[in-house]
Design a protein around this motif. Structure first.
Motif, PDB file in Angstrom:
ATOM      1  N   VAL A 210      11.007   2.803  -8.126  1.00 25.03           N
ATOM      2  CA  VAL A 210       9.618   2.928  -8.571  1.00 25.03           C
ATOM      3  C   VAL A 210       8.783   3.450  -7.407  1.00 25.03           C
ATOM      4  O   VAL A 210       8.887   2.958  -6.285  1.00 25.03           O
ATOM      5  N   THR A 211       7.984   4.483  -7.667  1.00 29.07           N
ATOM      6  CA  THR A 211       7.070   4.979  -6.630  1.00 29.07           C
ATOM      7  C   THR A 211       5.709   4.309  -6.807  1.00 29.07           C
ATOM      8  O   THR A 211       5.295   3.990  -7.922  1.00 29.07           O
ATOM      9  N   GLY A 212       5.035   4.106  -5.672  1.00 29.04           N
ATOM     10  CA  GLY A 212       3.743   3.411  -5.726  1.00 29.04           C
ATOM     11  C   GLY A 212       3.917   2.000  -6.232  1.00 29.04           C
ATOM     12  O   GLY A 212       3.176   1.543  -7.102  1.00 29.04           O
ATOM     13  N   GLY A 213       4.876   1.292  -5.654  1.00 28.26           N
ATOM     14  CA  GLY A 213       5.233  -0.034  -6.190  1.00 28.26           C
ATOM     15  C   GLY A 213       4.673  -1.206  -5.419  1.00 28.26           C
ATOM     16  O   GLY A 213       5.033  -2.351  -5.699  1.00 28.26           O
ATOM     17  N   SER A 214       3.786  -0.947  -4.462  1.00 28.40           N
ATOM     18  CA  SER A 214       3.255  -2.084  -3.696  1.00 28.40           C
ATOM     19  C   SER A 214       2.092  -2.773  -4.397  1.00 28.40           C
ATOM     20  O   SER A 214       1.795  -3.933  -4.124  1.00 28.40           O
ATOM     21  N   ARG A 215       1.436  -2.047  -5.292  1.00 28.63           N
ATOM     22  CA  ARG A 215       0.238  -2.611  -5.932  1.00 28.63           C
ATOM     23  C   ARG A 215       0.175  -2.178  -7.388  1.00 28.63           C
ATOM     24  O   ARG A 215       0.894  -1.273  -7.820  1.00 28.63           O
ATOM     25  N   GLY A 216      -0.722  -2.811  -8.140  1.00 31.35           N
ATOM     26  CA  GLY A 216      -1.091  -2.358  -9.474  1.00 31.35           C
ATOM     27  C   GLY A 216       0.074  -2.231 -10.446  1.00 31.35           C
ATOM     28  O   GLY A 216       0.954  -3.094 -10.529  1.00 31.35           O
ATOM     29  N   ILE A 217       0.058  -1.132 -11.182  1.00 36.33           N
ATOM     30  CA  ILE A 217       1.037  -0.921 -12.257  1.00 36.33           C
ATOM     31  C   ILE A 217       2.456  -0.811 -11.683  1.00 36.33           C
ATOM     32  O   ILE A 217       3.407  -1.365 -12.242  1.00 36.33           O
ATOM     33  N   GLY A 218       2.602  -0.114 -10.546  1.00 30.46           N
ATOM     34  CA  GLY A 218       3.930   0.049  -9.951  1.00 30.46           C
ATOM     35  C   GLY A 218       4.532  -1.272  -9.521  1.00 30.46           C
ATOM     36  O   GLY A 218       5.732  -1.525  -9.691  1.00 30.46           O
ATOM     37  N   ARG A 219       3.698  -2.115  -8.961  1.00 25.61           N
ATOM     38  CA  ARG A 219       4.165  -3.446  -8.567  1.00 25.61           C
ATOM     39  C   ARG A 219       4.670  -4.212  -9.798  1.00 25.61           C
ATOM     40  O   ARG A 219       5.719  -4.860  -9.776  1.00 25.61           O
TER      41      ARG A 219
END
Ligand SMILES: NC(=O)C1=CN([C@@H]2O[C@H](COP(=O)(O)OP(=O)(O)OC[C@H]3O[C@@H](n4cnc5c(N)ncnc54)[C@H](OP(=O)(O)O)[C@@H]3O)[C@@H](O)[C@H]2O)C=CC1
Ligand SMILES: C[C@H](O)[C@@H]1OC(=O)[C@H](O)[C@@H]1O
Length: 261
Positions: free
Chosen positions: A11-20
């Motif tokens: 998953v890209t952009g997985g540190s916050r929000g929807i990706g998390r």
């Protein structure tokens, strides 16, 4: 029922929000997860950063997890993500191409640099990562699933988002063409189209009580979305329950799009 048992998800952009939320829900459904993030914030001495927290949450679920920093707008990042996933877990089954930015600006004032960066992160980034993962899936020979985070904004405009909405239409179109190009290899490509989901991306825009009330009022279900609302749909599209779904776009918006009056 666990929908992603034995699968490996990037998953890209997985540190916050929807990706998390995608990372955590995929792990809850049995997947091992490679999480990409970009510039995590240092939470201060003795406190965990956002990426530390999501890694800890996934480990507590009993799944394996690796976090890898990298800008998706750099074509090398997709290659690094694939290498890291294969090294750690031996394969890649699912990609959630999710990383994105949305710096709000009135159309007449959009700085050129923000226009370029939004295109490069949201659209070019999704392209690079999708191509890198698809090459790996083809080489593995047993198919896969790619789910990109497009948006309701692929279908409707936003006065402060003229540099952003075309990237989301582009991501939607990218998944449609990839569904055609990669279907013969058993690789399904779909997108989710979230409506307004409460995350850091729109926290400033929704900080005014009037704007927040207006946006909630536009949604027939009467509330903004939560990241997990989107993540659940990504898990479904990535799973064998959706084995004949290819080239689709799933609105996850509480009915916002169809609400004319
Ligand atoms: N929130 C909403 O209402 C909606 C969001 N979307 C889409 O959902 C996706 C996720 O948004 P959301 O969760 O709200 O946003 P957040 O701002 O909460 O999270 C964004 C994530 O993307 C990462 N990121 C940002 N830039 C890059 C980059 N260049 N390379 C790699 N990772 C990067 C961030 O990493 P870091 O923390 O390290 O900066 C963070 O993990 C986006 O594509 C957005 O367009 C679509 C429709 C609605
Ligand atoms: C960030 C915005 O609130 C959000 O982003 C999108 O893609 C949605 O359309 C909302 O406008």
């Amino acid at each position: 029922m666990k929908l992603l048992e034995g699968k490996v998800l990037i998953v890209t952009g997985g540190s916050r929000g929807i990706g998390r939320a995608i990372a955590v829900e995929a792990a809850r459904h049995g997947a091992d997860v490679l999480i990409n993030y970009y510039r995590d914030n240092d939470a201060g001495y003795g406190r965990k950063t956002a990426i530390d927290e999501v890694v800890g949450e996934i480990e507590a679920l009993g799944r394996r997890v690796v976090a890898l920093e990298g800008n998706v707008a750099d074509p090398q990042t997709g290659l690094r993500l694939v290498d890291a996933a294969v090294q750690a877990f031996g394969k890649v089954d699912v990609l959630a191409a999710n990383a994105g930015i949305c710096p709000f600006h009135a159309f007449l004032d959009i700085p050129l640099e923000d226009f370029r960066r939004t295109m490069e992160v949201n659209l070019h980034g999704a392209f690079y990562v999708t191509q890198a993962v698809a090459r790996q899936m083809k080489a593995q020979g047993h198919g896969g699933a790619i789910v990109a985070t497009s948006s309701i904004s692929a279908l409707v405009g936003g006065g402060q988002q003229a540099h952003y909405t075309p990237t989301k239409a582009g991501v939607h179109s990218l998944m449609q063409s990839c569904a055609v190009a990669l279907g013969p290899y058993g690789i399904r490509c779909n997108s989710v189209m979230p409506g307004t989901i409460a995350t850091d991306l729109n926290a400033e825009d929704l900080a005014s009580p009037e704007k927040l009330a207006y946006m909630k009022g536009r949604v027939p279900l009467g509330r903004l979305g939560e990241p997990v609302d989107v993540a659940n749909c990504v898990v479904f599209l990535a799973s064998d329950l959706a084995r004949y779904v290819n080239g689709a776009a799933l609105l996850v918006d509480g009915g916002l799009f169809v609400n004319l009056q």
